[in-house]
Design a protein around this motif. Structure first.
Motif, PDB file in Angstrom:
ATOM      1  N   SER A 132      -7.614  -1.676   1.026  1.00 12.91           N
ATOM      2  CA  SER A 132      -8.050  -2.343   2.334  1.00 12.91           C
ATOM      3  C   SER A 132      -6.721  -2.589   3.161  1.00 12.91           C
ATOM      4  O   SER A 132      -7.094  -2.987   4.244  1.00 12.91           O
ATOM      5  CB  SER A 132      -8.390  -3.800   2.070  1.00 12.91           C
ATOM      6  OG  SER A 132      -7.578  -4.688   1.451  1.00 12.91           O
ATOM      7  N   SER A 133      -5.838  -1.746   3.087  1.00  9.02           N
ATOM      8  CA  SER A 133      -4.719  -2.161   3.963  1.00  9.02           C
ATOM      9  C   SER A 133      -4.991  -0.903   4.923  1.00  9.02           C
ATOM     10  O   SER A 133      -5.926   0.074   4.979  1.00  9.02           O
ATOM     11  CB  SER A 133      -3.371  -1.644   3.481  1.00  9.02           C
ATOM     12  OG  SER A 133      -3.377  -0.413   3.042  1.00  9.02           O
ATOM     13  N   ASN A 134      -4.199  -0.868   6.238  1.00 10.08           N
ATOM     14  CA  ASN A 134      -4.550  -0.083   7.314  1.00 10.08           C
ATOM     15  C   ASN A 134      -3.023   0.479   7.541  1.00 10.08           C
ATOM     16  O   ASN A 134      -2.796   0.449   8.813  1.00 10.08           O
ATOM     17  CB  ASN A 134      -4.974  -0.992   8.486  1.00 10.08           C
ATOM     18  CG  ASN A 134      -5.411  -0.186   9.705  1.00 10.08           C
ATOM     19  OD1 ASN A 134      -5.996   1.198   9.561  1.00 10.08           O
ATOM     20  ND2 ASN A 134      -5.368  -0.506  10.882  1.00 10.08           N
ATOM     21  N   ILE A 151      -7.006   4.996   1.017  1.00 12.25           N
ATOM     22  CA  ILE A 151      -7.029   3.660   0.687  1.00 12.25           C
ATOM     23  C   ILE A 151      -7.448   2.661   1.797  1.00 12.25           C
ATOM     24  O   ILE A 151      -7.874   1.616   1.358  1.00 12.25           O
ATOM     25  CB  ILE A 151      -5.364   3.615   0.237  1.00 12.25           C
ATOM     26  CG1 ILE A 151      -5.015   4.157  -0.978  1.00 12.25           C
ATOM     27  CG2 ILE A 151      -5.065   1.981   0.252  1.00 12.25           C
ATOM     28  CD1 ILE A 151      -3.499   4.015  -1.246  1.00 12.25           C
ATOM     29  N   GLY A 152      -7.379   2.911   2.825  1.00 11.93           N
ATOM     30  CA  GLY A 152      -7.672   2.137   3.986  1.00 11.93           C
ATOM     31  C   GLY A 152      -9.284   2.218   4.283  1.00 11.93           C
ATOM     32  O   GLY A 152      -9.726   1.256   4.747  1.00 11.93           O
ATOM     33  N   SER A 211       0.934  -1.218   0.030  1.00 15.48           N
ATOM     34  CA  SER A 211       0.195   0.084  -0.205  1.00 15.48           C
ATOM     35  C   SER A 211       0.943   1.212   0.020  1.00 15.48           C
ATOM     36  O   SER A 211       0.560   2.371  -0.751  1.00 15.48           O
ATOM     37  CB  SER A 211      -0.682  -0.055   1.198  1.00 15.48           C
ATOM     38  OG  SER A 211      -1.499   1.181   1.396  1.00 15.48           O
ATOM     39  N   MET A 212       2.044   1.188   0.836  1.00 14.63           N
ATOM     40  CA  MET A 212       2.906   2.661   0.833  1.00 14.63           C
ATOM     41  C   MET A 212       3.499   2.773  -0.481  1.00 14.63           C
ATOM     42  O   MET A 212       3.623   3.769  -0.791  1.00 14.63           O
ATOM     43  CB  MET A 212       3.880   2.458   1.922  1.00 14.63           C
ATOM     44  CG  MET A 212       4.809   3.561   2.043  1.00 14.63           C
ATOM     45  SD  MET A 212       6.115   3.021   3.495  1.00 14.63           S
ATOM     46  CE  MET A 212       6.910   1.654   2.861  1.00 14.63           C
ATOM     47  N   LEU A 213       3.882   1.602  -1.052  1.00 16.52           N
ATOM     48  CA  LEU A 213       4.631   1.732  -2.620  1.00 16.52           C
ATOM     49  C   LEU A 213       3.493   2.185  -3.361  1.00 16.52           C
ATOM     50  O   LEU A 213       3.890   3.244  -4.391  1.00 16.52           O
ATOM     51  CB  LEU A 213       5.165   0.454  -2.899  1.00 16.52           C
ATOM     52  CG  LEU A 213       6.429  -0.020  -1.892  1.00 16.52           C
ATOM     53  CD1 LEU A 213       6.797  -1.336  -2.487  1.00 16.52           C
ATOM     54  CD2 LEU A 213       7.677   0.800  -2.213  1.00 16.52           C
TER      55      LEU A 213
END
Length: 391
Positions: A255-257, A246-247, A172-174
């Motif tokens: 769906s990431s946190n 995004i979360g 998610s960060m990338l």
């Protein structure tokens, strides 16, 4: 007069809330892919004698555990759970990258399998590795650890290889970094081609950039020095905002946190602390080690207090972002869990309505938390570079 597009908009919002509920509800619990998993008890492990003296198996429904559902969603993982089909999870596995005693090892997370104790294990070039709560250990050292040591395994550096894996949060960060680069690259190219009023994406982002400059940077840092810190302030504002959004998207590849991960918020706060500390002028350090108007004999008390004050600022940044984002996810998941706790679809409309309300509220919180983090960062930097007039 009501626009003809209004019903479509309402339908899309309702569909988003319903999709959120379904995706949150289908989040895997540890190694279990469904909350209402039915465990088949066979003759080998639990025989029940019938009237003819024969052993027969029976099914036992596993009790729903809301805590496991919530923890599995807000935590990190080595794969994306997409859906369940016929009782089997459909997942997108991510690469595991480890530096072990035998050197660099790269493999897919789907290579892990369950052993007799239910642990995720893998044999790599003669080394047995165990994945426990998304932390990878050497099997021999894992077996010698206590339950408490295993739960705190992220800090058991001697018992685990160096882990450079692309987990869900790292992915998610990338992805958000790539989105940021592409968006601002397109905006910069738009400004080069068109010197007039911006249009399209540039027209949407310009008020936000102007807002960060006029309402955050200049009031807190000053007109003389704000420009030096604008790139950093813009980066953290949009980076946090994008990851917050995004979360909220409950399906792959989102769906990431990430911003609800305390390690991430620690790094963000630490960067602000480093920028603030390196930017401190003589007035800033003089206020810490020689507080104006304070008797010299109080220096042994005041200096530690001021140093503690330096450290509490990034700590407040870290906890505020982590707590607010995590709380929102927990509330939404708790509302969805009510359907399974009460075991009735009658609670569905009530739960869905509250999920819709919280989802819309979280969209506001996503922007608000990015603003607060950027505002406080600018405030701390401004305190470090402030020049005091001497008359």
């Amino acid at each position: 007069m009501i626009s003809s597009n209004k019903p479509v908009q309402y339908l899309l919002v309702a569909l988003f809330a319903f999709t959120s509920s379904i995706n949150f509800a289908s989040t895997p619990i540890g190694s279990v892919s469904a909350e209402h998993e039915k465990v088949v008890v066979t003759e080998e492990n639990h025989a029940v004698a019938n009237g003819h003296g024969e052993g027969v198996g029976h099914e036992k429904e596993k009790e729903f555990n809301a805590s496991e559902l919530i923890n599995s969603h807000i935590g990190d993982s080595h794969d994306f759970h997409i859906a369940d089909w016929d009782g089997h999870p459909i997942s997108f596995s991510l690469p595991v990258i480890l530096w072990t005693n035998n050197g660099l090892e790269i493999f897919s997370s789907e290579k892990f399998h369950h052993d007799n104790l239910g642990h995720h294990v893998i044999d790599v070039n003669g080394q047995k590795l165990v994945r426990y709560k998304e932390v990878i250990f050497y099997a021999d050292k894992f077996e010698a650890m206590t339950a408490e040591e295993r739960d705190n395994g992220a800090f058991a550096f001697n018992a685990r290889p160096l882990d450079f894996s692309i987990t869900k949060n790292v992915f998610s960060m990338l992805m958000s970094a790539i989105i940021l680069f592409l968006v601002f690259f397109a905006v910069a190219r738009s400004y080069k081609k068109n010197r007039n009023a911006p249009k399209g994406l540039a027209g949407f982002l310009e008020p936000l950039v102007t807002f960060v400059r006029d309402e955050i940077a200049i009031p807190n840092i000053g007109t003389k020095k704000y420009a030096k810190y604008m790139p950093y302030l813009l980066t953290i504002f949009f980076f946090i905002w994008i990851n917050n959004l995004i979360g909220l998207i409950p399906f792959f590849p989102f769906s990431s946190n990430l911003t609800g991960n305390i390690y991430f918020t620690f790094v963000m706060a630490f960067i602000t602390f480093v920028v603030t500390t390196l930017s401190g002028n003589k007035n800033y350090w003089g206020h810490i080690f020689n507080t104006p108007g304070v008797p010299v004999w109080l220096a042994p008390i005041m200096i530690p207090v001021e140093i503690i004050g330096m450290l509490t600022k990034p700590f407040a940044l870290m906890i505020r972002l982590f707590a607010n984002i995590t709380a929102g996810h927990i509330i939404i998941l708790s509302l969805v869990s009510l359907i399974f706790i009460f075991k009735t679809v009658a609670i569905g409309p009530v739960s869905g309505a509250f999920v819709l309300f919280m989802s819309v509220l979280e969209m506001l919180v996503a922007a608000l938390q990015a603003y607060v983090f950027t505002l406080l960062s600018a405030l701390f930097i401004g305190q470090a570079v402030e020049e005091h007039d001497h008359h």
